[in-house]
Design an enzyme around this catalytic site. Structure first.
Site, mmCIF file in Angstrom:
data_model
loop_
_atom_site.group_PDB
_atom_site.id
_atom_site.type_symbol
_atom_site.label_atom_id
_atom_site.label_comp_id
_atom_site.label_asym_id
_atom_site.label_seq_id
_atom_site.Cartn_x
_atom_site.Cartn_y
_atom_site.Cartn_z
ATOM 1 N N THR A 171 32.777 35.758 46.282
ATOM 2 C CA THR A 171 32.524 35.385 47.689
ATOM 3 C C THR A 171 33.777 35.374 48.560
ATOM 4 O O THR A 171 33.732 34.892 49.688
ATOM 5 C CB THR A 171 31.867 33.988 47.777
ATOM 6 O OG1 THR A 171 32.798 33.024 47.251
ATOM 7 C CG2 THR A 171 30.555 33.914 47.023
ATOM 8 N N TRP A 172 34.910 35.866 48.041
ATOM 9 C CA TRP A 172 36.126 35.861 48.850
ATOM 10 C C TRP A 172 35.884 36.707 50.100
ATOM 11 O O TRP A 172 35.299 37.796 49.971
ATOM 12 C CB TRP A 172 37.289 36.418 48.029
ATOM 13 C CG TRP A 172 38.636 36.210 48.658
ATOM 14 C CD1 TRP A 172 38.938 35.340 49.656
ATOM 15 C CD2 TRP A 172 39.845 36.867 48.292
ATOM 16 N NE1 TRP A 172 40.282 35.417 49.938
ATOM 17 C CE2 TRP A 172 40.861 36.340 49.127
ATOM 18 C CE3 TRP A 172 40.186 37.830 47.340
ATOM 19 C CZ2 TRP A 172 42.188 36.763 49.047
ATOM 20 C CZ3 TRP A 172 41.505 38.254 47.255
ATOM 21 C CH2 TRP A 172 42.497 37.721 48.104
ATOM 22 N N ASP A 223 30.670 32.804 42.320
ATOM 23 C CA ASP A 223 32.038 32.302 42.290
ATOM 24 C C ASP A 223 32.542 32.080 43.712
ATOM 25 O O ASP A 223 32.531 32.992 44.532
ATOM 26 C CB ASP A 223 32.957 33.330 41.606
ATOM 27 C CG ASP A 223 34.397 32.874 41.627
ATOM 28 O OD1 ASP A 223 34.749 32.021 40.800
ATOM 29 O OD2 ASP A 223 35.180 33.341 42.485
ATOM 30 N N TYR A 242 38.406 29.894 50.197
ATOM 31 C CA TYR A 242 37.783 31.026 50.884
ATOM 32 C C TYR A 242 37.238 30.587 52.248
ATOM 33 O O TYR A 242 36.315 29.768 52.316
ATOM 34 C CB TYR A 242 36.676 31.645 50.023
ATOM 35 C CG TYR A 242 37.144 32.130 48.659
ATOM 36 C CD1 TYR A 242 38.496 32.379 48.401
ATOM 37 C CD2 TYR A 242 36.248 32.341 47.617
ATOM 38 C CE1 TYR A 242 38.931 32.805 47.162
ATOM 39 C CE2 TYR A 242 36.677 32.780 46.364
ATOM 40 C CZ TYR A 242 38.030 32.997 46.152
ATOM 41 O OH TYR A 242 38.455 33.424 44.918
ATOM 42 N N GLN A 251 40.060 32.494 34.736
ATOM 43 C CA GLN A 251 39.669 33.580 35.650
ATOM 44 C C GLN A 251 40.942 34.320 36.066
ATOM 45 O O GLN A 251 41.838 33.716 36.646
ATOM 46 C CB GLN A 251 38.950 32.988 36.871
ATOM 47 C CG GLN A 251 38.404 34.055 37.797
ATOM 48 C CD GLN A 251 37.669 33.499 39.008
ATOM 49 O OE1 GLN A 251 38.098 33.675 40.148
ATOM 50 N NE2 GLN A 251 36.557 32.833 38.773
ATOM 51 N N TYR A 309 38.436 38.883 37.829
ATOM 52 C CA TYR A 309 38.282 38.972 39.292
ATOM 53 C C TYR A 309 38.815 40.301 39.807
ATOM 54 O O TYR A 309 39.568 40.977 39.112
ATOM 55 C CB TYR A 309 38.852 37.753 40.007
ATOM 56 C CG TYR A 309 40.353 37.556 40.120
ATOM 57 C CD1 TYR A 309 41.156 38.391 40.914
ATOM 58 C CD2 TYR A 309 40.965 36.479 39.501
ATOM 59 C CE1 TYR A 309 42.509 38.162 41.054
ATOM 60 C CE2 TYR A 309 42.333 36.244 39.638
ATOM 61 C CZ TYR A 309 43.100 37.098 40.424
ATOM 62 O OH TYR A 309 44.446 36.877 40.569
ATOM 63 N N LEU A 311 36.655 45.625 40.952
ATOM 64 C CA LEU A 311 36.573 46.925 41.632
ATOM 65 C C LEU A 311 37.906 47.278 42.283
ATOM 66 O O LEU A 311 37.971 48.206 43.100
ATOM 67 C CB LEU A 311 35.469 46.895 42.703
ATOM 68 C CG LEU A 311 34.085 46.506 42.191
ATOM 69 C CD1 LEU A 311 33.118 46.273 43.350
ATOM 70 C CD2 LEU A 311 33.542 47.595 41.268
HETATM 71 N N1 LIG Z 1 40.805 33.341 41.034
HETATM 72 C C1 LIG Z 1 41.419 34.093 41.911
HETATM 73 O O1 LIG Z 1 42.618 33.919 42.197
HETATM 74 C C2 LIG Z 1 40.670 35.205 42.595
HETATM 75 C C3 LIG Z 1 41.369 36.204 43.293
HETATM 76 C C4 LIG Z 1 40.627 37.222 43.883
HETATM 77 C C5 LIG Z 1 39.254 37.236 43.767
HETATM 78 N N2 LIG Z 1 38.588 36.236 43.111
HETATM 79 C C6 LIG Z 1 37.096 36.223 43.009
HETATM 80 O O2 LIG Z 1 36.682 37.480 42.505
HETATM 81 C C7 LIG Z 1 35.759 38.082 43.423
HETATM 82 C C8 LIG Z 1 35.868 39.599 43.386
HETATM 83 O O3 LIG Z 1 37.159 40.042 43.721
HETATM 84 P P1 LIG Z 1 37.508 40.707 45.154
HETATM 85 O O4 LIG Z 1 36.563 40.247 46.170
HETATM 86 O O5 LIG Z 1 38.959 40.430 45.347
HETATM 87 O O6 LIG Z 1 37.411 42.262 44.885
HETATM 88 P P2 LIG Z 1 36.327 43.275 44.265
HETATM 89 O O7 LIG Z 1 35.100 42.577 43.852
HETATM 90 O O8 LIG Z 1 37.074 44.094 43.283
HETATM 91 O O9 LIG Z 1 36.054 44.212 45.533
HETATM 92 C C9 LIG Z 1 35.347 43.774 46.657
HETATM 93 C C10 LIG Z 1 35.246 44.962 47.594
HETATM 94 O O10 LIG Z 1 34.494 46.001 46.955
HETATM 95 C C11 LIG Z 1 33.456 46.443 47.807
HETATM 96 N N3 LIG Z 1 32.340 46.839 46.946
HETATM 97 C C12 LIG Z 1 31.506 46.029 46.242
HETATM 98 N N4 LIG Z 1 30.640 46.747 45.529
HETATM 99 C C13 LIG Z 1 30.902 48.056 45.792
HETATM 100 C C14 LIG Z 1 30.338 49.266 45.368
HETATM 101 N N5 LIG Z 1 29.314 49.292 44.520
HETATM 102 N N6 LIG Z 1 30.858 50.429 45.867
HETATM 103 C C15 LIG Z 1 31.890 50.414 46.732
HETATM 104 N N7 LIG Z 1 32.492 49.289 47.160
HETATM 105 C C16 LIG Z 1 32.006 48.112 46.695
HETATM 106 C C17 LIG Z 1 33.137 45.279 48.702
HETATM 107 O O11 LIG Z 1 32.590 45.751 49.906
HETATM 108 P P3 LIG Z 1 31.390 45.009 50.678
HETATM 109 O O12 LIG Z 1 31.743 43.560 50.723
HETATM 110 O O13 LIG Z 1 31.347 45.710 51.987
HETATM 111 O O14 LIG Z 1 30.113 45.254 49.886
HETATM 112 C C18 LIG Z 1 34.522 44.663 48.896
HETATM 113 O O15 LIG Z 1 35.219 45.342 49.910
HETATM 114 C C19 LIG Z 1 36.175 37.457 44.761
HETATM 115 O O16 LIG Z 1 35.211 37.660 45.773
HETATM 116 C C20 LIG Z 1 36.400 36.037 44.354
HETATM 117 O O17 LIG Z 1 35.164 35.357 44.201
HETATM 118 C C21 LIG Z 1 39.277 35.243 42.502
#
Ligand SMILES: NC(=O)c1ccc[n+]([C@@H]2O[C@H](COP(=O)([O-])OP(=O)(O)OC[C@H]3O[C@@H](n4cnc5c(N)ncnc54)[C@H](OP(=O)(O)O)[C@@H]3O)[C@@H](O)[C@H]2O)c1
Length: 276
Positions: A19-20, A48, A53, A161, A189, A192
């Site tokens: 949900t970031w 998550d 966020y 995580q 995390y 993608l």
């Molecule tokens: N613990 C930590 O320190 C930490 C750090 C970073 C992240 N996180 C958690 O991990 C989650 C995921 O990581 P993230 O948000 O950094 O990156 P991610 O999930 O690797 O990438 C998110 C991006 O990918 C796009 N996307 C999603 N599905 C897709 C698909 N099938 N094809 C093409 N593009 C796609 C999304 O676009 P749209 O939104 O436009 O669909 C968004 O721009 C976060 O949201 C958060 O909850 C935790």
């Protein structure tokens, strides 16, 4: 493998929703909550979030998404390191519960390590568990030496995580084996690569074409190829969400895996833990 278990035996799905960046713009909140709800309907019931966020805004979006169906969801939130002390953690947890409109978190994580001693955070987490405010606790962005410092706490730490995707494989050298030894699932995390260069990489595109899939699905299937890994891609776009959900059925062939290993070599030595 579509589910795994926390060290205490609690089953959790291996594909959840991040949900970031949600909750940052008021105008998008309804649509974001609707996408999360669509994900829950599909079966992506692990959500998550974090107090960080949108400074609580993402938790409010999650509250809207889980309204009337809290019992279907495995809810994860995280505390800022500066809130991880004996006195501040209960207050931060209470604020998260209020924003999420629930009375218990399934999993509460220390977002990253700060100045508060880990032993104090463990004690505060255990107290929240005894009080029924959280069901399990864990950590995020901790390396092997930090986990070892948890001492007794390591046996009740439910997960770590960390950043894990094809471009960030350093954890395979020591952190993943260490967590596997502890029977502790790892939450990957940014699986993608935040939809950056990873999804445009020619090798991912070639494998995707061969598999009749998309590069995002290849990236996710790769992250989920080993047991004990939970991936939490974030999608605000419903088409992305559906694609991600379908990726759990994809099986990469030995040929695919060899190609991915030569394009993104596994680590040969200890690397500092990468984080975003
Ligand atoms: N613990 C930590 O320190 C930490 C750090 C970073 C992240 N996180 C958690 O991990 C989650 C995921 O990581 P993230 O948000 O950094 O990156 P991610 O999930 O690797 O990438 C998110 C991006 O990918 C796009 N996307 C999603 N599905 C897709 C698909 N099938 N094809 C093409 N593009 C796609 C999304 O676009 P749209 O939104 O436009 O669909 C968004 O721009 C976060 O949201 C958060 O909850 C935790």
């Amino acid at each position: 493998m579509h589910s795994t278990t926390l060290a205490d035996g609690t089953p959790i799905p291996t594909l959840g929703q991040g949900t970031w960046k949600m909750g940052e713009r008021g105008a998008n909140r309804k649509a974001e909550a609707a996408t999360l709800r669509a994900g829950i309907d599909l079966g992506m019931t692990l959500i998550d979030t974090a107090e960080m966020y949108a400074e609580g805004g993402a938790e409010e979006v999650v509250a809207e998404a889980i309204d009337g169906q809290r019992d279907k969801v495995f809810l994860v939130s995280k505390a800022y390191p500066q809130n991880a002390s004996r006195t501040r953690l209960p207050q931060a947890c209470e604020r998260s519960l209020k924003r999420l409109k629930t009375d218990v978190l399934d999993l509460y994580l220390l977002h990253w390590r700060g100045a508060v001693p880990l032993a104090e955070t463990v004690e505060a987490m255990e107290r929240l568990k005894q009080q029924g405010k959280i069901r399990s606790w864990g950590v995020s962005n901790l390396d092997v030496s930090d986990l070892e410092e948890l001492g007794q706490g390591l046996s009740t730490c439910a997960t770590n995580q960390v950043l894990y995707n094809l471009e960030a494989r350093g954890v395979e050298f020591d952190l993943l084996p260490f967590c596997q030894q502890q029977l502790m699932p790892v939450m990957a995390y940014s699986p993608l690569g935040q939809a950056g260069a990873l999804l445009r990489h020619p090798v991912l595109r070639r494998i995707a074409e061969r598999q009749g899939a998309t590069p995002a699905q290849v990236a996710l299937a790769w992250t989920l190829r080993a047991p004990g890994i939970v991936a939490i891609p974030k999608a605000s776009d419903e088409a992305h969400l559906k694609e991600n959900w379908a990726a759990r059925m994809m099986v990469l062939t030995p040929e695919d895996l060899t190609e991915l290993d030569s394009a993104f070599p596994p680590p040969k030595a200890k690397q500092p833990l990468e984080m975003i």
